[in-house]
Design a protein around this motif. Structure first.
Motif, PDB file in Angstrom:
ATOM      1  N   ASN A  58      -2.386  -4.815  -1.530  1.00 21.26           N
ATOM      2  CA  ASN A  58      -2.919  -3.934  -2.568  1.00 21.26           C
ATOM      3  C   ASN A  58      -2.101  -2.660  -2.646  1.00 21.26           C
ATOM      4  N   VAL A  59      -2.109  -2.056  -3.835  1.00 23.50           N
ATOM      5  CA  VAL A  59      -1.347  -0.828  -4.021  1.00 23.50           C
ATOM      6  C   VAL A  59      -1.959   0.327  -3.224  1.00 23.50           C
ATOM      7  N   LEU A  60      -3.240   0.219  -2.899  1.00 25.80           N
ATOM      8  CA  LEU A  60      -3.897   1.127  -1.957  1.00 25.80           C
ATOM      9  C   LEU A  60      -4.887   0.295  -1.167  1.00 25.80           C
ATOM     10  N   CYS A  61      -4.619   0.100   0.114  1.00 28.02           N
ATOM     11  CA  CYS A  61      -5.470  -0.770   0.930  1.00 28.02           C
ATOM     12  C   CYS A  61      -6.803  -0.085   1.241  1.00 28.02           C
ATOM     13  N   ASP A  62      -7.774  -0.888   1.660  1.00 27.06           N
ATOM     14  CA  ASP A  62      -9.110  -0.366   1.948  1.00 27.06           C
ATOM     15  C   ASP A  62      -9.083   0.674   3.059  1.00 27.06           C
ATOM     16  N   ARG A  63      -8.215   0.477   4.033  1.00 27.56           N
ATOM     17  CA  ARG A  63      -8.143   1.407   5.158  1.00 27.56           C
ATOM     18  C   ARG A  63      -7.683   2.784   4.690  1.00 27.56           C
ATOM     19  N   CYS A  64      -6.649   2.829   3.855  1.00 27.83           N
ATOM     20  CA  CYS A  64      -6.138   4.114   3.354  1.00 27.83           C
ATOM     21  C   CYS A  64      -7.120   4.754   2.377  1.00 27.83           C
ATOM     22  N   LYS A  65      -7.813   3.914   1.632  1.00 30.87           N
ATOM     23  CA  LYS A  65      -8.832   4.425   0.711  1.00 30.87           C
ATOM     24  C   LYS A  65      -9.953   5.090   1.508  1.00 30.87           C
ATOM     25  N   PRO A 105      -7.566   2.117  -8.114  1.00 30.97           N
ATOM     26  CA  PRO A 105      -7.985   2.796  -6.879  1.00 30.97           C
ATOM     27  C   PRO A 105      -8.293   4.272  -7.078  1.00 30.97           C
ATOM     28  N   LEU A 106      -7.588   4.942  -7.982  1.00 30.48           N
ATOM     29  CA  LEU A 106      -7.906   6.350  -8.248  1.00 30.48           C
ATOM     30  C   LEU A 106      -9.287   6.470  -8.881  1.00 30.48           C
ATOM     31  N   CYS A 135       0.836  -1.195   0.000  1.00 33.22           N
ATOM     32  CA  CYS A 135       0.000   0.000   0.000  1.00 33.22           C
ATOM     33  C   CYS A 135       0.872   1.246   0.000  1.00 33.22           C
ATOM     34  N   ARG A 136       0.551   2.201  -0.881  1.00 35.29           N
ATOM     35  CA  ARG A 136       1.314   3.435  -0.959  1.00 35.29           C
ATOM     36  C   ARG A 136       1.129   4.286   0.298  1.00 35.29           C
TER      37      ARG A 136
END
Length: 236
Positions: A30-37, A103-104, A22-23
């Motif tokens: 994932n490259v962006l996890c659900d929490r960060c999203k 994700p974006l 995750c970034r």
């Protein structure tokens, strides 16, 4: 070997073979996890791109009334261009990490309201030499992912790029002058006057590009335009 060979050949392979982290938090998966999203969306407030104040549709009546420029259509922005969101956009554009387009697009989908059944996404065209150097067109990639999230969305490449001038580092006056001649309507464009057209771009800085593109679409017969922007820069 040309510099762009690395970008056009390997990123897709790395996306398949290398485990994503995750970034935002570094969590593997994932490259962006659900929490960060969720963090990006939970801290999101739709902003007027002119005064940068909160507004549900992104268009302040005061800014529209006081502006010497033509009024903006409804505008929806994920968030300000800070920290994690800025990193996601930068990594997609300049590091060619294609997996970030999804994700974006998911974040943009959450920021957009409901529409009717006739909707077209118009990605703002990227400079051709940037596409060759990076091996991708980032706005088109995001548009394709957004169309998967709302199957009734269709992609319409109505705009073509007329010049290759770079706006990064230029002042507002120069950006406006460059943008005025940057776009034209594609010779193969077919306009449906009863459809909604979503003009998609990554960052609003001065708004020169989006204003110019909006005007071109309106002149071509588009009646209903919505601006969809990934991030709002505080720097004008």
């Amino acid at each position: 070997m040309p510099n762009y060979v690395k970008n056009t050949t390997y990123p897709g392979l790395f996306d398949l073979l290398a485990p994503h982290s995750c970034r935002g938090c570094g969590h593997i998966g994932n490259v962006l996890c659900d929490r960060c999203k969720k963090y990006i969306l939970n801290t999101r407030t739709n902003l007027c791109p002119i005064c940068k104040n909160p507004n549900p549709t992104g268009v302040c009546q005061a800014c529209t009334k006081n502006s010497a420029i033509e009024p903006l259509p409804s505008t929806f922005i994920i968030n300000e261009r800070t920290d994690l969101l800025d990193d996601l956009i930068h990594a997609l554009k300049y590091q060619s990490i294609r997996s970030l387009a999804k994700p974006l697009a998911e974040l943009m989908n959450a920021a957009l309201p409901s529409f009717g059944s006739l909707v077209y996404i118009v990605p703002l065209p990227t400079i051709s030499r940037h596409i060759r150097a990076r091996g991708l067109d980032h706005t088109l990639l995001i548009a394709k992912q957004l169309a998967k999230l709302r199957p009734y969305f269709k992609i319409a490449k109505l705009l073509t790029r007329q010049n290759n001038t770079v706006q990064v580092g230029t002042d507002a006056k120069t950006r406006i002058a460059q943008a005025n001649s940057a776009y034209s309507i594609s010779t193969h464009a077919i306009i449906n006057p009863s459809a909604t057209y979503i003009l998609l771009d990554d960052v609003w800085t001065t708004g020169a590009s989006l204003r110019s593109a909006t005007k071109k679409l309106q002149q071509a017969g588009v009646n209903d335009i919505t601006l969809a922007i990934l991030a709002l820069s505080r720097i004008n």
